[in-house]
Design an enzyme around this catalytic site. Structure first.
Site, PDB file in Angstrom:
ATOM      1  N   TRP A 142      -3.105  -2.621  -1.547  1.00  0.00           N
ATOM      2  CA  TRP A 142      -2.732  -3.974  -2.007  1.00  0.00           C
ATOM      3  C   TRP A 142      -3.404  -4.910  -1.019  1.00  0.00           C
ATOM      4  O   TRP A 142      -3.040  -4.940   0.157  1.00  0.00           O
ATOM      5  CB  TRP A 142      -1.208  -4.101  -1.965  1.00  0.00           C
ATOM      6  CG  TRP A 142      -0.649  -5.287  -2.679  1.00  0.00           C
ATOM      7  CD1 TRP A 142      -0.343  -5.361  -4.007  1.00  0.00           C
ATOM      8  CD2 TRP A 142      -0.281  -6.546  -2.105  1.00  0.00           C
ATOM      9  NE1 TRP A 142       0.192  -6.597  -4.286  1.00  0.00           N
ATOM     10  CE2 TRP A 142       0.238  -7.343  -3.142  1.00  0.00           C
ATOM     11  CE3 TRP A 142      -0.340  -7.083  -0.821  1.00  0.00           C
ATOM     12  CZ2 TRP A 142       0.689  -8.641  -2.948  1.00  0.00           C
ATOM     13  CZ3 TRP A 142       0.111  -8.374  -0.614  1.00  0.00           C
ATOM     14  CH2 TRP A 142       0.614  -9.143  -1.677  1.00  0.00           C
TER      15      TRP A 142
ATOM     16  N   CYS B 117       0.810  -1.210   0.000  1.00  0.00           N
ATOM     17  CA  CYS B 117       0.000   0.000   0.000  1.00  0.00           C
ATOM     18  C   CYS B 117       0.851   1.271   0.000  1.00  0.00           C
ATOM     19  O   CYS B 117       1.943   1.302   0.541  1.00  0.00           O
ATOM     20  CB  CYS B 117      -0.882   0.044   1.245  1.00  0.00           C
ATOM     21  SG  CYS B 117      -1.891  -1.409   1.434  1.00  0.00           S
TER      22      CYS B 117
ATOM     23  N   ASN C  64      -1.283   1.421   5.950  1.00  0.00           N
ATOM     24  CA  ASN C  64      -0.410   0.446   5.299  1.00  0.00           C
ATOM     25  C   ASN C  64       0.054  -0.513   6.396  1.00  0.00           C
ATOM     26  O   ASN C  64       0.430  -0.070   7.469  1.00  0.00           O
ATOM     27  CB  ASN C  64       0.778   1.212   4.687  1.00  0.00           C
ATOM     28  CG  ASN C  64       1.839   0.297   4.099  1.00  0.00           C
ATOM     29  OD1 ASN C  64       1.631  -0.897   3.957  1.00  0.00           O
ATOM     30  ND2 ASN C  64       2.976   0.871   3.758  1.00  0.00           N
ATOM     31  N   GLY C  65       0.005  -1.810   6.144  1.00  0.00           N
ATOM     32  CA  GLY C  65       0.466  -2.770   7.158  1.00  0.00           C
ATOM     33  C   GLY C  65      -0.674  -3.657   7.615  1.00  0.00           C
ATOM     34  O   GLY C  65      -1.719  -3.731   6.967  1.00  0.00           O
TER      35      GLY C  65
ATOM     36  N   LYS D  13       6.422  -3.833  -4.817  1.00  0.00           N
ATOM     37  CA  LYS D  13       7.843  -3.470  -4.747  1.00  0.00           C
ATOM     38  C   LYS D  13       8.379  -3.621  -3.337  1.00  0.00           C
ATOM     39  O   LYS D  13       9.508  -4.036  -3.142  1.00  0.00           O
ATOM     40  CB  LYS D  13       8.003  -2.023  -5.233  1.00  0.00           C
ATOM     41  CG  LYS D  13       9.421  -1.509  -5.261  1.00  0.00           C
ATOM     42  CD  LYS D  13      10.176  -2.072  -6.431  1.00  0.00           C
ATOM     43  CE  LYS D  13      11.616  -1.605  -6.482  1.00  0.00           C
ATOM     44  NZ  LYS D  13      12.433  -2.515  -7.308  1.00  0.00           N
TER      45      LYS D  13
ATOM     46  N   LYS E  20      13.933 -12.732 -13.208  1.00  0.00           N
ATOM     47  CA  LYS E  20      13.536 -11.558 -14.000  1.00  0.00           C
ATOM     48  C   LYS E  20      12.532 -11.963 -15.069  1.00  0.00           C
ATOM     49  O   LYS E  20      11.519 -11.305 -15.267  1.00  0.00           O
ATOM     50  CB  LYS E  20      14.745 -10.897 -14.678  1.00  0.00           C
ATOM     51  CG  LYS E  20      15.652 -10.098 -13.812  1.00  0.00           C
ATOM     52  CD  LYS E  20      15.118  -8.776 -13.324  1.00  0.00           C
ATOM     53  CE  LYS E  20      14.402  -8.895 -12.015  1.00  0.00           C
ATOM     54  NZ  LYS E  20      15.092  -9.021 -10.799  1.00  0.00           N
TER      55      LYS E  20
ATOM     56  N   HIS F  47      20.816 -34.374 -12.733  1.00  0.00           N
ATOM     57  CA  HIS F  47      20.090 -34.949 -11.594  1.00  0.00           C
ATOM     58  C   HIS F  47      18.593 -34.664 -11.674  1.00  0.00           C
ATOM     59  O   HIS F  47      17.905 -34.750 -10.665  1.00  0.00           O
ATOM     60  CB  HIS F  47      20.686 -34.412 -10.286  1.00  0.00           C
ATOM     61  CG  HIS F  47      22.133 -34.751 -10.147  1.00  0.00           C
ATOM     62  ND1 HIS F  47      22.577 -36.014  -9.848  1.00  0.00           N
ATOM     63  CD2 HIS F  47      23.245 -34.000 -10.323  1.00  0.00           C
ATOM     64  CE1 HIS F  47      23.894 -36.023  -9.821  1.00  0.00           C
ATOM     65  NE2 HIS F  47      24.321 -34.807 -10.111  1.00  0.00           N
TER      66      HIS F  47
ATOM     67  N   GLU G  53       9.072 -12.863 -13.569  1.00  0.00           N
ATOM     68  CA  GLU G  53       8.364 -11.706 -13.005  1.00  0.00           C
ATOM     69  C   GLU G  53       7.666 -10.869 -14.062  1.00  0.00           C
ATOM     70  O   GLU G  53       6.542 -10.427 -13.870  1.00  0.00           O
ATOM     71  CB  GLU G  53       9.367 -10.767 -12.322  1.00  0.00           C
ATOM     72  CG  GLU G  53       9.758 -11.123 -10.944  1.00  0.00           C
ATOM     73  CD  GLU G  53      10.727 -10.108 -10.412  1.00  0.00           C
ATOM     74  OE1 GLU G  53      10.368  -9.440  -9.443  1.00  0.00           O
ATOM     75  OE2 GLU G  53      11.836  -9.975 -10.958  1.00  0.00           O
TER      76      GLU G  53
ATOM     77  N   ARG H 261       4.758   0.339  -6.112  1.00  0.00           N
ATOM     78  CA  ARG H 261       4.754  -0.523  -4.933  1.00  0.00           C
ATOM     79  C   ARG H 261       3.753  -1.671  -5.076  1.00  0.00           C
ATOM     80  O   ARG H 261       3.820  -2.640  -4.338  1.00  0.00           O
ATOM     81  CB  ARG H 261       4.394   0.309  -3.687  1.00  0.00           C
ATOM     82  CG  ARG H 261       5.427   1.371  -3.363  1.00  0.00           C
ATOM     83  CD  ARG H 261       4.905   2.350  -2.342  1.00  0.00           C
ATOM     84  NE  ARG H 261       4.745   1.746  -1.038  1.00  0.00           N
ATOM     85  CZ  ARG H 261       5.680   1.698  -0.101  1.00  0.00           C
ATOM     86  NH1 ARG H 261       6.854   2.220  -0.328  1.00  0.00           N
ATOM     87  NH2 ARG H 261       5.456   1.142   1.061  1.00  0.00           N
TER      88      ARG H 261
ATOM     89  N   GLU I  62      18.889 -15.376 -10.973  1.00  0.00           N
ATOM     90  CA  GLU I  62      18.374 -14.013 -11.132  1.00  0.00           C
ATOM     91  C   GLU I  62      17.798 -13.803 -12.533  1.00  0.00           C
ATOM     92  O   GLU I  62      16.749 -13.175 -12.692  1.00  0.00           O
ATOM     93  CB  GLU I  62      19.490 -13.011 -10.821  1.00  0.00           C
ATOM     94  CG  GLU I  62      19.153 -11.541 -11.021  1.00  0.00           C
ATOM     95  CD  GLU I  62      17.960 -11.053 -10.201  1.00  0.00           C
ATOM     96  OE1 GLU I  62      17.477 -11.771  -9.303  1.00  0.00           O
ATOM     97  OE2 GLU I  62      17.481  -9.940 -10.489  1.00  0.00           O
TER      98      GLU I  62
HETATM   99  C1  F6R Z   1      12.608  -9.056  -7.821  1.00  0.00           C
HETATM  100  C2  F6R Z   1      12.439  -8.230  -6.648  1.00  0.00           C
HETATM  101  C3  F6R Z   1      12.120  -8.918  -5.376  1.00  0.00           C
HETATM  102  C4  F6R Z   1      12.879  -8.249  -4.227  1.00  0.00           C
HETATM  103  C5  F6R Z   1      12.440  -8.850  -2.889  1.00  0.00           C
HETATM  104  C6  F6R Z   1      13.238  -8.271  -1.737  1.00  0.00           C
HETATM  105  O1  F6R Z   1      12.870  -8.287  -8.963  1.00  0.00           O
HETATM  106  O2  F6R Z   1      12.533  -7.044  -6.704  1.00  0.00           O
HETATM  107  O3  F6R Z   1      12.407 -10.281  -5.443  1.00  0.00           O
HETATM  108  O4  F6R Z   1      14.248  -8.429  -4.434  1.00  0.00           O
HETATM  109  O5  F6R Z   1      11.082  -8.576  -2.698  1.00  0.00           O
HETATM  110  O6  F6R Z   1      13.070  -6.891  -1.668  1.00  0.00           O
HETATM  111  P1  F6R Z   1      14.121  -5.983  -0.926  1.00  0.00           P
HETATM  112  O7  F6R Z   1      15.388  -6.044  -1.705  1.00  0.00           O
HETATM  113  O8  F6R Z   1      13.497  -4.614  -0.945  1.00  0.00           O
HETATM  114  O9  F6R Z   1      14.301  -6.525   0.449  1.00  0.00           O
END
Ligand code: F6R
Length: 610
Positions: free
Chosen positions: A74, A2, A98-99, A605, A487, A506, A490, A27, A483
């Site tokens: 959210w 949020c 938020n929370g 985010k 990407k 394996h 996502e 976010r 990674e």
């Molecule tokens: C992927 C991504 C997430 C964050 C994860 C941790 O692109 O952004 O996997 O890496 O939510 O977030 P932080 O780094 O803010 O602790």
């Protein structure tokens, strides 16, 4: 998760709130709303879906007024809907939140038993009723009423509250969730993060957990929940407003991929002494004697930050010769990890707010470990909790998929390995110089890689129809494979899996056929021969291969349909470079499929819930 924005001052609040919410869109959210005070009454507009829908609703109905709060929600408690969107109203009180309020069930029952009828399924509405009840019970003003309500609430939250009776006042409070206050000449703003406020002011106040602040035009008064006055000085932020704009790029993600040379340079700037072969980073907060005594580095992180941490393990073990454990913060919290006072616990996080990383760090701190935060957001919860902070200086990252923060984290963690290596006597100044020199050259190699974006785009057109893609790598290339796969999934919603190349036999080899593209990271490093053998196994089963290879390695032409070339650099810095074409690949596959890459579905985010 949020987003909250608040405004009190001489200007019309609604456009400022909507603009601030737009800057918080990254976010993640599913509905939005505003409450505006026009001097006499509070008016609320809430809509399901994107901010465009809220904007259209506000176009139909002008909401004049110089005081207001806005919110992007959210969903946690209650499905995404107009009724569950914030602000929530009780009597003359409007609340955005938020929370999560953990004792919401008990509070809801108590309020319902007392005759309250709820209009939504949210935990937030409880706050509105608690504040309203406190005002009816004689609380002297909105601050006092919010303090009474907060005394009943458990959990992590940030809130902003308006009252019909106080047409200039916003009361904000934080406990575990982010909230910043922006100070203008004759106006005051509040927001979930700096990016929401940057276009109005760069003077910010960061509240501490347990703070309650009364915001009036140009004035801020902060108290604790129990009413004691506290001073929170404002800080001048060096992020510029344009850093939070797209600046001519089609998406933030693409802009941020291209900002990586600068993000890495900024993270290294002022911390490297090439002549002495050393790293200056007093902010790590470790006494040299303590640094030499550390028995173990324990890194905690989630998602992309976890992948950066996996790379760091190689560096910490090979350069600093310190045993290193890397754990998903969410998993550590399901165990009883044996942190000790001889551990250096490193929390890696872009946002500095990730709930699980924060929770795991608290446990480590309680066990007496020295906690170091490698975070991007100034004064974030993890940064505050830690004993030392090694900030990444990537600037605001708006695209939900983390890109420039990953490489900035790698740069910071590499510095940490050299720093510890020197203090533990594991690294001579000459060896340190070689490492640091290679690191300093990374930004210019990144520029080279970004120059090949058009070729990566053409490879992406071939990959776009695939339902599933396998990414393989060994050693330092393995976390980059993870990674690259993250990407792709996502932003393109294709299934993608990163695998240690040595593990292919394996299990995953069963998946390989002509429909399964395999991205293999095989630069000419110590893992090359073994990885090429895996590549041959893929080809033998008709798998389509995209190889990441060192420029000039013509031998791979027979094995790979597509080759993304890498510069010839010392192997240790490769992860900062190999990830760049993989980020571009994910971006181009997703845009080809027409996806909203900056706000992929279901993702947030900043993950401030478990
Ligand atoms: C992927 C991504 C997430 C964050 C994860 C941790 O692109 O952004 O996997 O890496 O939510 O977030 P932080 O780094 O803010 O602790």
């Amino acid at each position: 998760m949020c987003g909250i924005v608040g405004y009190t001052g001489p200007r019309q609040a609604a456009p400022i709130l909507v603009d601030g919410l737009r800057r918080l869109e990254y976010r993640g959210y599913d509905s939005a709303g505003v409450a505006i005070h026009d001097g006499k009454c509070l008016e609320v507009v809430r809509t399901l879906g994107k901010l465009r829908v809220l904007g259209e609703a506000l176009d139909k109905r002008t909401l004049p007024g110089n005081l207001g709060v806005g919110h992007t929600r959210w969903a946690t408690h209650g499905r995404p809907s107009e009724e569950n969107a914030h602000p929530h109203v009780a009597g003359g009180v409007a609340v955005v939140h938020n929370g999560i309020i953990e004792n919401h069930t008990a509070l809801r029952k108590e309020l319902t038993d007392g005759g309250v009828r709820f209009a939504s399924d949210t935990d937030t509405e409880i706050v509105a009723h608690l504040v309203d009840r406190a005002l009816r019970a004689g609380a002297t003003d909105l601050v006092a009423a919010v303090q009474r309500a907060l005394a009943r609430m458990e959990g992590a939250y940030a809130i902003a509250v308006l009252s019909q009776a106080e047409p200039e006042v916003i009361v904000v409070a934080r406990q575990g969730s982010p909230l910043v206050i922006g100070r203008g000449e004759d106006e005051t703003l509040a927001g979930s993060d700096i990016a929401a406020l940057l276009s109005h002011t760069r003077d910010m106040i960061f509240l501490e957990d347990g703070d309650v602040a009364e915001l009036r035009p140009g004035k801020v008064r902060v108290e604790t929940v129990s009413g004691a006055r506290v001073e929170r000085p404002s800080k001048h932020i060096d992020w510029s407003p344009v850093m939070a704009e797209r600046g001519g790029y089609r998406h933030f993600m693409l802009k941020e991929i291209h900002e990586q040379p600068e993000a890495v340079s900024a993270t290294l700037r002022g911390r490297i002494d090439l002549d002495a072969g050393d790293v200056h980073a007093a902010e790590i907060g470790l006494d040299p004697a303590v640094a030499s005594r550390i028995r173990r580095v324990y890194i905690l992180a989630c998602g992309t930050s976890y992948h950066a941490s996996l790379v760091a393990r190689y560096w910490l073990e090979s350069i600093a010769k310190v045993p290193t454990v890397v754990e998903l913060a969410s998993e550590v919290r399901c165990r009883e990890p044996l942190f000790t006072a001889d551990d250096l616990v490193v929390a890696v996080s872009q946002s500095g707010e990730t709930f699980d990383t924060l929770g795991a760090c608290k446990a480590a701190k309680e066990a007496g470990a020295h906690v170091l935060a490698v975070v991007n957001v100034l004064d974030s919860a993890i940064a505050r909790l830690a004993h030392g902070q090694l900030y990444t200086r990537a600037g605001p990252e708006i695209g939900v998929a983390s890109t420039k923060c990953f490489t900035a984290q790698l740069a910071a963690l590499y510095l940490l390995a050299v720093y510890l290596g020197r203090r533990r006597g594991a690294l001579t100044p000459e060896r340190a110089q070689a490492h640091l020199q290679a690191l300093c050259e990374v930004p210019s190699h990144m520029h080279e890689l970004l120059g090949d974006a058009d070729y990566v785009r053409s490879v992406a057109t071939k990959l776009a129809p695939a339902r599933s893609v396998l990414y393989l790598g060994r050693g330092l290339n393995y976390p980059v494979a993870l990674e690259g796969a993250l990407k792709l999934k996502e932003v393109s919603y294709a299934h993608a899996e990163g695998y240690a190349a040595g593990e292919m036999k394996h299990g995953p080899i069963a998946l390989i056929d002509a429909d399964m593209p395999v991205v293999v990271i095989c630069p000419r490093d110590g893992t090359y021969d073994k990885t090429v053998s895996n590549l041959q196994e893929v080809r033998a089963r008709d798998g389509q291969v995209v190889a990441l290879a060192t420029r000039g390695d013509e031998s791979l032409h027979d094995l790979a349909q597509h080759i993304l070339w890498l510069p010839e650099v010392p192997a240790a810095v490769l992860p900062l470079l190999t990830v760049v074409p993989l980020q571009l690949l994910a971006y181009f596959v997703a845009t080809r499929k027409g996806h909203d890459v900056d706000q992929p579905r279901n993702l947030a985010k900043t993950v401030t819930v478990e």
